[in-house]
Design a protein around this motif. Sequence first.
Motif, mmCIF file in Angstrom:
data_model
loop_
_atom_site.group_PDB
_atom_site.id
_atom_site.type_symbol
_atom_site.label_atom_id
_atom_site.label_comp_id
_atom_site.label_asym_id
_atom_site.label_seq_id
_atom_site.Cartn_x
_atom_site.Cartn_y
_atom_site.Cartn_z
ATOM 1 N N ALA A 66 0.840 -1.209 0.000
ATOM 2 C CA ALA A 66 0.000 0.000 0.000
ATOM 3 C C ALA A 66 0.869 1.251 0.000
ATOM 4 C CB ALA A 66 -0.938 -0.003 1.206
ATOM 5 N N ARG A 67 1.962 1.230 0.753
ATOM 6 C CA ARG A 67 2.879 2.376 0.765
ATOM 7 C C ARG A 67 3.491 2.573 -0.616
ATOM 8 N NH1 ARG A 67 8.300 3.400 0.843
ATOM 9 N NH2 ARG A 67 8.912 5.334 1.874
ATOM 10 N N ALA A 68 3.924 1.480 -1.247
ATOM 11 C CA ALA A 68 4.526 1.587 -2.581
ATOM 12 C C ALA A 68 3.534 2.177 -3.581
ATOM 13 C CB ALA A 68 5.007 0.214 -3.052
ATOM 14 N N LYS A 69 2.290 1.723 -3.525
ATOM 15 C CA LYS A 69 1.264 2.240 -4.436
ATOM 16 C C LYS A 69 0.978 3.713 -4.146
ATOM 17 C CE LYS A 69 -2.118 1.911 -7.441
ATOM 18 N NZ LYS A 69 -1.868 1.905 -8.854
ATOM 19 N N ALA A 70 0.883 4.059 -2.861
ATOM 20 C CA ALA A 70 0.564 5.443 -2.484
ATOM 21 C C ALA A 70 1.660 6.407 -2.906
ATOM 22 C CB ALA A 70 0.323 5.538 -0.981
ATOM 23 N N THR A 71 2.904 5.964 -2.857
ATOM 24 C CA THR A 71 3.999 6.871 -3.225
ATOM 25 C C THR A 71 4.279 6.863 -4.719
ATOM 26 O OG1 THR A 71 5.628 5.163 -2.704
ATOM 27 C CG2 THR A 71 5.102 6.747 -0.960
ATOM 28 N N SER A 72 3.663 5.937 -5.469
ATOM 29 C CA SER A 72 3.912 5.881 -6.914
ATOM 30 C C SER A 72 3.003 6.825 -7.700
ATOM 31 C CB SER A 72 3.726 4.456 -7.431
ATOM 32 O OG SER A 72 2.359 4.095 -7.413
ATOM 33 N N ILE A 73 1.934 7.287 -7.094
ATOM 34 C CA ILE A 73 0.997 8.181 -7.775
ATOM 35 C C ILE A 73 1.308 9.607 -7.346
ATOM 36 C CG2 ILE A 73 -1.422 8.826 -8.083
ATOM 37 C CD1 ILE A 73 -2.139 5.911 -7.407
ATOM 38 N N ASN A 74 1.592 10.455 -8.318
ATOM 39 C CA ASN A 74 1.915 11.852 -8.025
ATOM 40 C C ASN A 74 0.838 12.768 -8.578
ATOM 41 O OD1 ASN A 74 4.413 11.424 -6.743
ATOM 42 N ND2 ASN A 74 5.373 11.099 -8.726
ATOM 43 N N VAL A 75 0.372 13.662 -7.733
ATOM 44 C CA VAL A 75 -0.557 14.706 -8.145
ATOM 45 C C VAL A 75 0.080 16.023 -7.741
ATOM 46 C CG1 VAL A 75 -2.839 15.710 -7.802
ATOM 47 C CG2 VAL A 75 -2.583 13.239 -7.867
ATOM 48 N N LYS A 84 -9.799 12.030 -12.276
ATOM 49 C CA LYS A 84 -9.375 10.630 -12.251
ATOM 50 C C LYS A 84 -8.070 10.483 -11.486
ATOM 51 C CE LYS A 84 -9.083 6.285 -13.739
ATOM 52 N NZ LYS A 84 -8.746 5.493 -12.602
ATOM 53 N N LYS A 85 -7.115 11.339 -11.775
ATOM 54 C CA LYS A 85 -5.820 11.265 -11.095
ATOM 55 C C LYS A 85 -5.983 11.555 -9.603
ATOM 56 C CE LYS A 85 -1.074 11.955 -11.795
ATOM 57 N NZ LYS A 85 -0.163 11.487 -12.724
ATOM 58 N N MET A 86 -6.807 12.546 -9.275
ATOM 59 C CA MET A 86 -7.069 12.860 -7.870
ATOM 60 C C MET A 86 -7.723 11.669 -7.168
ATOM 61 S SD MET A 86 -6.174 15.908 -6.792
ATOM 62 C CE MET A 86 -7.303 16.360 -5.498
ATOM 63 N N GLN A 87 -8.699 11.045 -7.824
ATOM 64 C CA GLN A 87 -9.398 9.915 -7.230
ATOM 65 C C GLN A 87 -8.434 8.751 -6.999
ATOM 66 O OE1 GLN A 87 -12.705 8.529 -9.552
ATOM 67 N NE2 GLN A 87 -13.564 7.368 -7.860
ATOM 68 N N ASP A 88 -7.565 8.472 -7.984
ATOM 69 C CA ASP A 88 -6.581 7.400 -7.829
ATOM 70 C C ASP A 88 -5.636 7.697 -6.670
ATOM 71 O OD1 ASP A 88 -7.720 6.157 -9.998
ATOM 72 O OD2 ASP A 88 -6.121 6.715 -11.403
ATOM 73 N N TYR A 89 -5.197 8.933 -6.568
ATOM 74 C CA TYR A 89 -4.262 9.327 -5.514
ATOM 75 C C TYR A 89 -4.903 9.170 -4.135
ATOM 76 C CZ TYR A 89 -0.889 12.198 -2.950
ATOM 77 O OH TYR A 89 0.042 12.640 -2.062
ATOM 78 N N ILE A 90 -6.119 9.670 -4.000
ATOM 79 C CA ILE A 90 -6.817 9.603 -2.716
ATOM 80 C C ILE A 90 -7.132 8.148 -2.359
ATOM 81 C CG2 ILE A 90 -8.946 10.249 -1.520
ATOM 82 C CD1 ILE A 90 -8.812 12.865 -3.256
ATOM 83 N N ALA A 91 -7.511 7.343 -3.352
ATOM 84 C CA ALA A 91 -7.796 5.925 -3.095
ATOM 85 C C ALA A 91 -6.541 5.206 -2.603
ATOM 86 C CB ALA A 91 -8.339 5.254 -4.356
ATOM 87 N N ALA A 92 -5.390 5.496 -3.208
ATOM 88 C CA ALA A 92 -4.135 4.864 -2.777
ATOM 89 C C ALA A 92 -3.798 5.275 -1.350
ATOM 90 C CB ALA A 92 -3.003 5.236 -3.730
ATOM 91 N N GLN A 93 -4.013 6.537 -1.013
ATOM 92 C CA GLN A 93 -3.749 6.996 0.349
ATOM 93 C C GLN A 93 -4.710 6.343 1.341
ATOM 94 O OE1 GLN A 93 -1.146 8.678 1.326
ATOM 95 N NE2 GLN A 93 -0.402 9.020 -0.748
ATOM 96 N N ASP A 94 -5.963 6.167 0.923
ATOM 97 C CA ASP A 94 -6.946 5.506 1.785
ATOM 98 C C ASP A 94 -6.561 4.046 2.032
ATOM 99 O OD1 ASP A 94 -8.404 7.829 1.992
ATOM 100 O OD2 ASP A 94 -9.974 7.197 0.596
ATOM 101 N N ARG A 95 -6.054 3.362 0.987
ATOM 102 C CA ARG A 95 -5.624 1.967 1.155
ATOM 103 C C ARG A 95 -4.459 1.890 2.139
ATOM 104 N NH1 ARG A 95 -7.030 1.828 -4.212
ATOM 105 N NH2 ARG A 95 -4.931 2.187 -4.981
ATOM 106 N N LEU A 96 -3.544 2.849 2.047
ATOM 107 C CA LEU A 96 -2.423 2.867 2.985
ATOM 108 C C LEU A 96 -2.936 3.084 4.407
ATOM 109 C CD1 LEU A 96 0.532 2.806 3.747
ATOM 110 C CD2 LEU A 96 0.709 5.211 3.051
ATOM 111 N N GLY A 97 -3.871 3.986 4.574
ATOM 112 C CA GLY A 97 -4.452 4.226 5.897
ATOM 113 C C GLY A 97 -5.119 2.977 6.453
ATOM 114 N N GLY A 98 -5.834 2.237 5.608
ATOM 115 C CA GLY A 98 -6.479 0.996 6.047
ATOM 116 C C GLY A 98 -5.460 -0.065 6.434
#
Length: 188
Positions: A66-75, A84-98
């Motif tokens: 989850a950390r790797a995915k969250a840090t791979s998306i840049n906005v 779309k990019k914002m949604q992907d970024y926020i979703a990755a951060q939410d997965r890391l939080g979970g």
Amino acid sequence: MALSLVLLLAGCGINQIPQKEQAVNATWAQVQNEYQRRADLVPNLVATVKGYAKQEQETLTSVTEARAKATSINVDASTLDDPKKMQDYIAAQDRLGGALSRLLAVSERYPQLKSNQNFLTLQSQLEGTENRIAVARRDYIQAVQAYNTELATFPGRFWHWIMYSDKEPHANFRATTPNAEQAPTVQF
């Protein structure tokens, strides 16, 4: 005559749109800063837990992924208007939080881990960072609101039409977790 025209323009709100857009960009940078702080804490937290909970490899792997995915998306400021990019970024951060929540739940099963000073320090820093993320998100939402309001109201609407027609309203921060507006049920 020219000087009075410049003074008149300076006082009538002509600079509000660029100023508010810069505020949006700055507050988004702070949101990213807080996410980065969290991402930087994760490897230390994982390493501390790993020493105590070898059998919890699945949880540790999910946090690392989850950390790797969250840090791979840049906005950045140039892509703030891409929903779309914002949604992907926020979703990755939410997965890391979970994943981090699951990792912290692992600590409940290991009393010696809960008393480990490194773990306690990292847990405290992570909790503080989560609070800082919430504040940064709130500040971003307020900056977007001020900017979008400026574009939609007078005299900003006039200046937008005359001088800043290339400026678009910014998308606001949205929760990507399903049913995020409902409080979770906690059972013991």
